[in-house]
Design a protein around this motif. Sequence first.
Motif, PDB file in Angstrom:
ATOM      1  N   LEU A 258       6.873 -59.619 -90.819  1.00  0.00           N
ATOM      2  CA  LEU A 258       6.630 -60.658 -90.416  1.00  0.00           C
ATOM      3  C   LEU A 258       7.235 -62.024 -91.050  1.00  0.00           C
ATOM      4  O   LEU A 258       7.854 -61.856 -91.892  1.00  0.00           O
ATOM      5  CB  LEU A 258       4.982 -60.840 -90.715  1.00  0.00           C
ATOM      6  N   ASP A 259       7.220 -63.189 -90.494  1.00  0.00           N
ATOM      7  CA  ASP A 259       7.976 -64.342 -90.803  1.00  0.00           C
ATOM      8  C   ASP A 259       7.012 -64.786 -92.142  1.00  0.00           C
ATOM      9  O   ASP A 259       5.898 -64.367 -92.239  1.00  0.00           O
ATOM     10  CB  ASP A 259       8.281 -65.442 -89.879  1.00  0.00           C
ATOM     11  N   LEU A 260       7.696 -65.845 -92.989  1.00  0.00           N
ATOM     12  CA  LEU A 260       7.031 -66.194 -93.929  1.00  0.00           C
ATOM     13  C   LEU A 260       5.476 -66.750 -93.634  1.00  0.00           C
ATOM     14  O   LEU A 260       4.516 -66.723 -94.444  1.00  0.00           O
ATOM     15  CB  LEU A 260       7.845 -67.219 -94.897  1.00  0.00           C
ATOM     16  N   PHE A 261       5.237 -67.507 -92.181  1.00  0.00           N
ATOM     17  CA  PHE A 261       4.332 -67.961 -92.171  1.00  0.00           C
ATOM     18  C   PHE A 261       3.209 -66.667 -91.759  1.00  0.00           C
ATOM     19  O   PHE A 261       1.898 -66.907 -92.152  1.00  0.00           O
ATOM     20  CB  PHE A 261       4.303 -68.838 -90.826  1.00  0.00           C
ATOM     21  N   GLY A 262       3.386 -65.890 -90.979  1.00  0.00           N
ATOM     22  CA  GLY A 262       2.503 -64.847 -90.642  1.00  0.00           C
ATOM     23  C   GLY A 262       2.261 -63.942 -92.051  1.00  0.00           C
ATOM     24  O   GLY A 262       0.904 -63.611 -92.182  1.00  0.00           O
TER      25      GLY A 262
ATOM     26  N   VAL B 273      -0.376 -66.174 -93.549  1.00  0.00           N
ATOM     27  CA  VAL B 273      -1.791 -66.132 -92.970  1.00  0.00           C
ATOM     28  C   VAL B 273      -2.467 -64.768 -93.063  1.00  0.00           C
ATOM     29  O   VAL B 273      -3.605 -64.775 -93.518  1.00  0.00           O
ATOM     30  CB  VAL B 273      -1.592 -65.970 -91.318  1.00  0.00           C
ATOM     31  N   LEU B 274      -1.745 -63.680 -93.309  1.00  0.00           N
ATOM     32  CA  LEU B 274      -2.259 -62.356 -93.493  1.00  0.00           C
ATOM     33  C   LEU B 274      -2.841 -62.461 -95.098  1.00  0.00           C
ATOM     34  O   LEU B 274      -3.981 -62.116 -95.288  1.00  0.00           O
ATOM     35  CB  LEU B 274      -1.412 -61.001 -93.349  1.00  0.00           C
TER      36      LEU B 274
END
Lengths: 202, 202, 202
Positions: free
Chosen positions: A26-30, A33-34
């Motif tokens: 995932l990208d850093l934002f994802g 979020v996780l």
Amino acid sequence: MLYFLDLIGVAVFAISGALAGLNRGLDLFGVTVLAAVTAIGGGTLRDVLLHRDPIFWVGAPSYIYTILAAVILALFGHSFFADLEQPMLIADALGLGLFAISGAQVAEEQKRAAVVVVLMGTITGVAGGVIRDLLSGVVPVLLRRDIYASAAAIGVVVYLISQALRLRRTSAFIVSASTIVLLRLIALRYGLQLPNAKSLGF
Amino acid sequence: MLYFLDLIGVAVFAISGALAGLNRGLDLFGVTVLAAVTAIGGGTLRDVLLHRDPIFWVGAPSYIYTILAAVILALFGHSFFADLEQPMLIADALGLGLFAISGAQVAEEQKRAAVVVVLMGTITGVAGGVIRDLLSGVVPVLLRRDIYASAAAIGVVVYLISQALRLRRTSAFIVSASTIVLLRLIALRYGLQLPNAKSLGF
Amino acid sequence: MLYFLDLIGVAVFAISGALAGLNRGLDLFGVTVLAAVTAIGGGTLRDVLLHRDPIFWVGAPSYIYTILAAVILALFGHSFFADLEQPMLIADALGLGLFAISGAQVAEEQKRAAVVVVLMGTITGVAGGVIRDLLSGVVPVLLRRDIYASAAAIGVVVYLISQALRLRRTSAFIVSASTIVLLRLIALRYGLQLPNAKSLGF
């Protein structure tokens, strides 16, 4: 005390969530979020169900800073491990133990029935991971044949028994949270599963 | 009265959830989780959205005992049926009818607008099943072309009309809950579906 | 003012949800459900997390009428478009901008910490779409490598900076909501993505 343990639980669950996100590219934002969902999902559901105002992290931004710090730690740390599976599972077991018992204590303070305390501890322990799994499109840990939520439930029962035996609250916490972590790690190590209806002859 | 009907709704939905879990070969804990989620998911969401304190099962552990009893019943009962599909669908239709109208009554007691009462009844009726489907990785009943949530919505409208016609509350309950159960069973029997945009010429 | 902007946000998100449902060939009830969930999911979660009583749409049925009107509009409107993708994405970007900043303002009124305001704005903006994706069995927008939730978060930061620079509240709203819409549309137009850990060399 509860605050401090919640903070550690948030940190280890955030690391477990971040590692899961990194594992999936995932990208850093994802990833963040996780991490956040895993870390505060269970306690948030607990607070909503028990009508605690404010929700723990809404009233105390330190939880969110902890998550951000955990993500950075996971980011720098994960390159040291050849395989993310192992550290992720250990962080997760630790978070499960801490959250289940701290969730049970919150319900206990509201003088809820024992069975509600067990349920609330279990929910606090597992809900973050369940939401993480739902968001990731993975079959939720709850419905895999792992000993996971059942370990949390057993640990809360141990906590209630310890209290009935008049152990001090801190000792009861340590004994029962350790029970959960041990049960979980033993189940992982030896691939233990709960029986299903067929194997019990139903 | 509401308490008693909620209890029956919880029991039949718990059986429907437990049968779904047995059908999928889950372990006993997973079966209990699906039973509980199906049984208290809708009412819990209703109570959260209407800010009822405490959430119905948090204040009354009897609901949780009912779920445990329902799981045991499903466990011993399911071997009598060659096929679990049929009894599961009937239990589910019954739960839908009971929950939708009891959910509507809760909103009605708060003097909410009619459209909010319809929505809240529908949510109470379907949310448990939707969460069960999400956890099981099944396309939620809500988005299949079944007449399910729409049966609940129609039933609540029937309930509001009955009230406007000054039927007694109990009669209105029976009439409207039966409407939902019948609509649902007829739709299942004859494979009825709602039209989509294309079939309406849009 | 907040009420009015929320209403517009609900309308555009409802259209985006309805178009998504039409795109997938759902029946009219399913289309309405997706529209409603997309439109009020984020604000509902915000209100639950901030313990606002009543939840915005429970106290004001106009939101639900807005959703029904938006579904009818989408139904008649969609035959004018050869492809639903484009209008859906634009409606969605607009909803994201409106909801994120109005959500941030609600948290701001409760005098929450800046980081909680950012989180709450982002949650308000994205949660409806995430629930829509979960119900539809689609990988949630949150975990795709799109610039979506990150655009919302950046916009709320811009809002907080505008406030710190003593811009009037309305101007701050317009500047920051526009930032989100623009970021989102630019990201869509040029296929921009956030980096993942690997591409950053971690």
